[in-house]
Enzyme design. Sequence first.
Site, PDB file in Angstrom:
ATOM      1  N   SER A 148      91.277  68.953  40.759  1.00  0.00           N
ATOM      2  CA  SER A 148      92.516  69.713  40.755  1.00  0.00           C
ATOM      3  C   SER A 148      92.799  70.145  39.326  1.00  0.00           C
ATOM      4  O   SER A 148      92.498  69.425  38.375  1.00  0.00           O
ATOM      5  CB  SER A 148      93.648  68.832  41.281  1.00  0.00           C
ATOM      6  OG  SER A 148      94.884  69.281  40.763  1.00  0.00           O
ATOM      7  N   GLU A 179      86.841  71.552  54.116  1.00  0.00           N
ATOM      8  CA  GLU A 179      88.066  72.334  54.351  1.00  0.00           C
ATOM      9  C   GLU A 179      87.748  73.806  54.560  1.00  0.00           C
ATOM     10  O   GLU A 179      88.291  74.462  55.451  1.00  0.00           O
ATOM     11  CB  GLU A 179      89.025  72.187  53.163  1.00  0.00           C
ATOM     12  CG  GLU A 179      89.702  70.835  53.098  1.00  0.00           C
ATOM     13  CD  GLU A 179      90.535  70.700  51.829  1.00  0.00           C
ATOM     14  OE1 GLU A 179      91.754  70.739  51.921  1.00  0.00           O
ATOM     15  OE2 GLU A 179      89.940  70.564  50.731  1.00  0.00           O
ATOM     16  N   HIS A 198      94.320  59.808  70.643  1.00  0.00           N
ATOM     17  CA  HIS A 198      95.630  60.199  70.075  1.00  0.00           C
ATOM     18  C   HIS A 198      95.735  59.823  68.604  1.00  0.00           C
ATOM     19  O   HIS A 198      96.842  59.604  68.090  1.00  0.00           O
ATOM     20  CB  HIS A 198      96.800  59.572  70.844  1.00  0.00           C
ATOM     21  CG  HIS A 198      96.643  59.637  72.330  1.00  0.00           C
ATOM     22  ND1 HIS A 198      97.061  60.702  73.073  1.00  0.00           N
ATOM     23  CD2 HIS A 198      96.069  58.766  73.204  1.00  0.00           C
ATOM     24  CE1 HIS A 198      96.778  60.492  74.359  1.00  0.00           C
ATOM     25  NE2 HIS A 198      96.149  59.324  74.462  1.00  0.00           N
ATOM     26  N   LYS A 249      92.330  63.795  41.243  1.00  0.00           N
ATOM     27  CA  LYS A 249      91.936  64.342  42.545  1.00  0.00           C
ATOM     28  C   LYS A 249      90.459  64.699  42.679  1.00  0.00           C
ATOM     29  O   LYS A 249      89.835  65.183  41.751  1.00  0.00           O
ATOM     30  CB  LYS A 249      92.737  65.625  42.840  1.00  0.00           C
ATOM     31  CG  LYS A 249      94.210  65.419  43.053  1.00  0.00           C
ATOM     32  CD  LYS A 249      94.540  64.728  44.363  1.00  0.00           C
ATOM     33  CE  LYS A 249      94.297  65.591  45.575  1.00  0.00           C
ATOM     34  NZ  LYS A 249      95.283  66.675  45.725  1.00  0.00           N
TER      35      LYS A 249
END
Length: 481
Positions: free
Chosen positions: A290, A303, A163, A296
């Site tokens: 970024s 992804e 979980h 970043k």
Amino acid sequence: MTNQFDKKSQAWSALFSEPMSDLVKRYTASVFFDKRLWDADITGSLAHAEMLAAQGIISAQDHADIQRGMAQIRASIEAGAFDWQLDLEDVHLNIEARLTQLVGDAGKRLHTGRSRNDQVATDVRLWLRGEIDAISGLLAELQRSMLDVAEKNIDVILPGFTHLQVAQPVSFGHHMLAYVEMFARDAERLADVRKRVNRLPLGSAALAGTSYPLDRERVARSLGMVDEHGQAQVCQNSLDGVSDRDFAIEFTAAASLCMVHISRLSEELILWMSQNFGFIKIADRFTTGSSIMPQKKNPDVPELARGKTGRVVGHLMGLITLMKGQPLAYNKDNQEDKEPLFDTVDTLKDTLRIFAEMVGGQVDASGQRSGGITVNAQAMEQAALKGYATATDLADYMVKKGLPFRDAHEAVAHAVKTAQAQGVDLSELPLATLQTFHPQIQADVFEVLSLRGSLNARNTLGGTAPAQVAAQIARHRARLD
Ligand code: ARG
């Protein structure tokens, strides 16, 4: 005398009274994507021609002319010089028309006892078989790369989650091996699909078989369509042979599962490299910056892999829907099998290649790996110490002292509550405090409460104890050799 090819821009044959419109031509043509099948198409045609000659259906001279013409065509395609024509609809008609230009009547005899229906089904199978072999190789590479990472990190401990809540400590090597298991099953599935891909439709002709005395098993053997006993593998029903694409669907299903496994791994890599976890770093070349936030480093590759999983699963849905509702036998619908299949293969191959390198790094000439993920063992261990990950171990310890498990479970819940109130780990509670939860708790409990003690205790087959992990790595290596 005109033939269907040089009059093609007007009509198929004497039967047609008006030419195809440009829009319909573009709509129905497939050459701009199916030209990718050229190698399989030539290979299949050569096997067919060889058999036609052996059976006395065409002459030895025709066979020789076909071989010569095909060699020329092959060379010109390889050189990028072949003139693919939309007017000639697909890869099959393009190659056949060129063959006839080059060798005359022998070229026109190639299609004896054959239809584009059994031809295209054969081509797709031959092509896919080669791609399955390439993918199997890449899957083995990825597994080897993950095994190396696993081996280096057998003793690194991170929190195992259920979980997404800290559950029990596990070895990072063990965690990597979970994915090796998944990829090993993906490889098994592909090997199984390959058996059904590797069967010969040729000889089914348009749908009903042919009146020429073909030797289909000879063609199958010459194309390597044989089982593990060397038995020729031939589609046994002509209607089925030309029309079903279940082999392509099965392959795409196996590819989808493999992408789903990659996607799960991607999700973990993305989490682990976030500031909040800080468990790993991946090499800069797999990340991007970024345009607005200078600090970043985004995990674009995992992804995208997660995103491309949707695309491959989409192809599975496309293909399975393509098949649904088609009456026997061949229907033009089947031309739509190619682009999803091609894209599935391309996406999966690129993804496997990039993951093998991103996770395990590159292997140099001396077999040394470098440049894979960087593991922050301290951050992982720190995280494992946070969530009372050894609570189960304390309960197990009490059970060994004679307490029924359910009572032990309850006693440990009280211990965790106490530790939480004091802001400490279970292992930081004084012995006297621990003894208030069960009088038989002794000083040896602290070994049990340590992360390493917890890991070592899980020394059963498939468990996370380092000895088990090492044994699994050895088993996988032997399997992959
Ligand atoms: N381009 C076609 C395909 O991909 C080849 C088979 C065409 N057969 C036919 N009867 N029109 O399926």
